[in-house]
Write a protein that holds these residues in place. Structure first.
Motif, mmCIF file in Angstrom:
data_model
loop_
_atom_site.group_PDB
_atom_site.id
_atom_site.type_symbol
_atom_site.label_atom_id
_atom_site.label_comp_id
_atom_site.label_asym_id
_atom_site.label_seq_id
_atom_site.Cartn_x
_atom_site.Cartn_y
_atom_site.Cartn_z
ATOM 1 N N VAL A 46 9.421 10.076 -8.303
ATOM 2 C CA VAL A 46 8.612 8.943 -8.745
ATOM 3 C C VAL A 46 7.673 8.541 -7.617
ATOM 4 O O VAL A 46 7.920 8.849 -6.440
ATOM 5 C CB VAL A 46 9.496 7.741 -9.157
ATOM 6 C CG1 VAL A 46 10.289 8.054 -10.409
ATOM 7 C CG2 VAL A 46 10.421 7.333 -8.014
ATOM 8 N N ARG A 47 6.622 7.835 -7.967
ATOM 9 C CA ARG A 47 5.694 7.303 -6.983
ATOM 10 C C ARG A 47 5.024 6.077 -7.575
ATOM 11 O O ARG A 47 4.755 6.013 -8.781
ATOM 12 C CB ARG A 47 4.637 8.325 -6.576
ATOM 13 C CG ARG A 47 3.829 8.906 -7.707
ATOM 14 C CD ARG A 47 2.751 9.831 -7.208
ATOM 15 N NE ARG A 47 1.563 9.096 -6.799
ATOM 16 C CZ ARG A 47 0.652 9.592 -5.981
ATOM 17 N NH1 ARG A 47 0.838 10.781 -5.432
ATOM 18 N NH2 ARG A 47 -0.411 8.892 -5.661
ATOM 19 N N ARG A 48 4.765 5.093 -6.720
ATOM 20 C CA ARG A 48 4.069 3.892 -7.174
ATOM 21 C C ARG A 48 2.854 3.665 -6.290
ATOM 22 O O ARG A 48 2.958 3.687 -5.060
ATOM 23 C CB ARG A 48 4.987 2.672 -7.111
ATOM 24 C CG ARG A 48 4.348 1.430 -7.749
ATOM 25 C CD ARG A 48 5.258 0.241 -7.702
ATOM 26 N NE ARG A 48 5.424 -0.256 -6.341
ATOM 27 C CZ ARG A 48 6.125 -1.358 -6.043
ATOM 28 N NH1 ARG A 48 6.753 -2.008 -6.998
ATOM 29 N NH2 ARG A 48 6.238 -1.763 -4.789
ATOM 30 N N GLU A 49 1.746 3.450 -6.933
ATOM 31 C CA GLU A 49 0.498 3.234 -6.213
ATOM 32 C C GLU A 49 0.139 1.755 -6.256
ATOM 33 O O GLU A 49 0.321 1.090 -7.285
ATOM 34 C CB GLU A 49 -0.633 4.046 -6.844
ATOM 35 C CG GLU A 49 -0.379 5.548 -6.825
ATOM 36 C CD GLU A 49 -1.470 6.300 -7.560
ATOM 37 O OE1 GLU A 49 -2.339 5.630 -8.154
ATOM 38 O OE2 GLU A 49 -1.454 7.540 -7.541
ATOM 39 N N MET A 50 -0.350 1.242 -5.146
ATOM 40 C CA MET A 50 -0.808 -0.142 -5.074
ATOM 41 C C MET A 50 -2.257 -0.141 -4.604
ATOM 42 O O MET A 50 -2.580 0.419 -3.547
ATOM 43 C CB MET A 50 0.064 -0.958 -4.125
ATOM 44 C CG MET A 50 -0.315 -2.435 -4.078
ATOM 45 S SD MET A 50 0.927 -3.438 -3.223
ATOM 46 C CE MET A 50 2.282 -3.319 -4.381
ATOM 47 N N VAL A 51 -3.118 -0.733 -5.396
ATOM 48 C CA VAL A 51 -4.546 -0.764 -5.088
ATOM 49 C C VAL A 51 -4.833 -1.957 -4.195
ATOM 50 O O VAL A 51 -4.411 -3.085 -4.480
ATOM 51 C CB VAL A 51 -5.377 -0.839 -6.391
ATOM 52 C CG1 VAL A 51 -6.855 -0.930 -6.069
ATOM 53 C CG2 VAL A 51 -5.093 0.374 -7.265
ATOM 54 N N TRP A 52 -5.584 -1.699 -3.120
ATOM 55 C CA TRP A 52 -5.843 -2.755 -2.143
ATOM 56 C C TRP A 52 -7.308 -3.151 -2.066
ATOM 57 O O TRP A 52 -7.623 -4.324 -2.012
ATOM 58 C CB TRP A 52 -5.389 -2.283 -0.754
ATOM 59 C CG TRP A 52 -3.908 -2.171 -0.643
ATOM 60 C CD1 TRP A 52 -3.164 -1.033 -0.687
ATOM 61 C CD2 TRP A 52 -2.978 -3.235 -0.500
ATOM 62 N NE1 TRP A 52 -1.832 -1.319 -0.578
ATOM 63 C CE2 TRP A 52 -1.684 -2.670 -0.450
ATOM 64 C CE3 TRP A 52 -3.107 -4.621 -0.398
ATOM 65 C CZ2 TRP A 52 -0.539 -3.440 -0.306
ATOM 66 C CZ3 TRP A 52 -1.965 -5.386 -0.245
ATOM 67 C CH2 TRP A 52 -0.695 -4.808 -0.199
ATOM 68 N N ALA A 53 -8.208 -2.205 -2.003
ATOM 69 C CA ALA A 53 -9.625 -2.525 -1.804
ATOM 70 C C ALA A 53 -10.421 -2.143 -3.038
ATOM 71 O O ALA A 53 -10.057 -1.241 -3.786
ATOM 72 C CB ALA A 53 -10.175 -1.797 -0.579
ATOM 73 N N GLU A 54 -11.513 -2.860 -3.270
ATOM 74 C CA GLU A 54 -12.370 -2.567 -4.406
ATOM 75 C C GLU A 54 -13.155 -1.278 -4.171
ATOM 76 O O GLU A 54 -13.336 -0.835 -3.045
ATOM 77 C CB GLU A 54 -13.347 -3.722 -4.646
ATOM 78 C CG GLU A 54 -12.670 -5.021 -5.068
ATOM 79 C CD GLU A 54 -13.686 -6.108 -5.351
ATOM 80 O OE1 GLU A 54 -14.885 -5.853 -5.130
ATOM 81 O OE2 GLU A 54 -13.272 -7.189 -5.794
#
Length: 447
Positions: free
Chosen positions: A194-202
């Motif tokens: 599994v992997r989870r991505e977190m978006v930080w910058a536009e």
């Protein structure tokens, strides 16, 4: 502005024509509605699948299938080995999901020193990872989508208040708008279940401008106008005062400056700078039928940009238009033109970075017709196209402009020998390389 052109449906090449052909009626509309609804439903299902797939990797899906098959077959047929395999897969999935628990305290920033570059230049980008909390945070993997590619970085463990930066280069081998980001951090288990991505910058856009070249000042195409800009040419009748000179026979008495005449003892008359107005039009065809290959089109975009930039440097009124395409589900061909921004050099090249060929875009004669109707006071018009446009089509394009307008066709034929010829009242410049535009215009001005 859009104007519907009365033309047969058989000429349509959009999505509707491919689905129902020339049929126009209730049944055809129903078929088109079903196709559009099915496409929308498929996009919605694909979106949900992408969201789930962003967490579970293909290996994770494979383990889930093994767990279901192993437990089912093991308990149904009494296979102890299958039961062991099934529960092992379940245990691995549970342990892997534990790596997704918690929040990532990092702060990630994306920066571009410049969001505008010329095709072929280096375009660096920077990713800054910062630890805003007091405790030390473990290392993390950072991913930056760059166009259709992906840049990956491994940020080390950072103590409180520390930061780490990585620099990457964006390929600019082709003109266009390259979306960069959004930057995301990835948390995953060591096995890759599994992997989870977190978006930080536009996301940021990098504008890759077409290459332009300095061309000679285009002195032709001026129209005498009292509201125009003053020039260096002197005249005896205008509104931009230049100086006083002695009277010569033939000068108008109304231009005599009596105060200066009284001081000097001889007649002195006013001399003026001639004011002229120039409205330059650049029309760029976006029809794929007007070009032999993509290289011709890129050359045409660069030529249009060079002409527009030169006109701005000359402080001339300039309009740059391009043919727009007919919508996919339109029943009739729509006559539309796209006006590119001419506020400044950067805005024009930004718009030129986004233009693309389209089979449903208006061809050069239709583009010239609409441009001539919607742009008033044109003094010189440049029609930019590819090598597949015939001389008949060039003459038809030039015929839409009123008498007195200097019409020049710039035919882009990759690798061809530059040439200058006259077709009726139309000047045709054939260029094989962008540098040929400079030489051809200088030769035309000289003749």
């Amino acid at each position: 502005m859009s104007t519907t052109v009365s033309r047969t449906q058989a000429e349509l090449t959009n999505a509707r024509a491919r689905i129902v052909g020339t049929r126009d009626g209730f049944l055809a509309d129903v078929i088109v509605l079903v196709v559009r609804s099915t496409s929308a439903a498929w996009r919605a299902v694909s979106g949900v699948a992408r969201r789930i797939g962003s967490v579970v990797t293909p290996l994770g899906w494979a383990l889930a299938v093994v767990a279901i098959l192993g437990l089912t077959s093991g308990y149904v047929y009494g296979w102890l080995e299958a039961v062991v395999v099934g529960w092992s897969a379940v245990a691995l999935l549970v342990v892997a999901s534990g790596y997704l628990a918690g929040r990532n305290a990092y702060r990630v920033q994306l920066a571009l020193p410049s969001n505008r570059v010329v095709v072929g230049e280096k375009a660096p980008g920077e990713v800054i990872v910062r630890n805003p909390v007091r405790r030390r945070l473990p290392g993390v993997r950072v991913e930056v989508p760059v166009g259709h590619g992906l840049a990956e970085f491994a940020a080390p463990s950072l103590a409180g208040g520390e930061e780490h930066s990585d620099v990457f280069l964006v390929p600019t081998t082709r003109r266009g708008i390259v979306p960069i980001g959004p930057v995301r951090t990835v948390r995953a288990d060591p096995v890759g279940v599994v992997r989870r991505e977190m978006v930080w910058a536009e996301s940021l856009d990098l504008f890759v401008h077409p290459r332009t070249i300095a061309i000679p000042s285009m002195s032709t195409g001026f129209v005498r106008d009292l509201e125009g800009a003053p020039t260096r040419d002197l005249t005896a009748s205008d509104i931009a005062f230049h100086a006083l000179r002695e009277y010569v026979p033939g000068d108008e008495r109304r231009n005599i400056h009596w105060k200066s005449t009284a001081k000097t003892g001889s007649y002195m008359v006013r001399q003026f700078e001639e004011t002229r107005r120039s409205h330059l039009l650049v029309a760029l065809s976006l029809s794929s039928s007007d070009y032999g290959n993509d290289e011709e089109f890129e050359l045409a975009v660069s030529a249009a940009g060079s002409l527009g930039v030169r006109a701005m440097l000359d402080s001339r009124t300039v309009s740059v238009v391009a043919s727009a395409r007919t919508p996919d589900f339109a029943k009739k061909i729509v006559h539309t033109v796209r006006r590119l921004s001419v506020v400044n050099r950067g805005r024009l090249l930004d718009d030129l970075a986004s233009v693309e060929l389209a089979p449903t875009a208006l061809r050069l004669p239709e583009l010239a017709q609409i441009a001539a109707e919607e742009s008033t006071g044109i003094s010189v018009a440049f029609l930019v196209c590819g090598s597949t446009v015939t001389a008949t089509q060039l003459r038809a394009s030039a015929s839409h402009f009123p008498l007195g307008v200097d019409v020049v066709a710039v035919v882009c034929d990759e690798g061809a020998v530059p040439a200058l010829r006259r077709v009726s009242d139309l000047s045709v410049l054939t260029i094989g390389y962008l540098e040929d535009l400079q030489k051809s215009l200088a030769k035309r001005l000289a003749t």
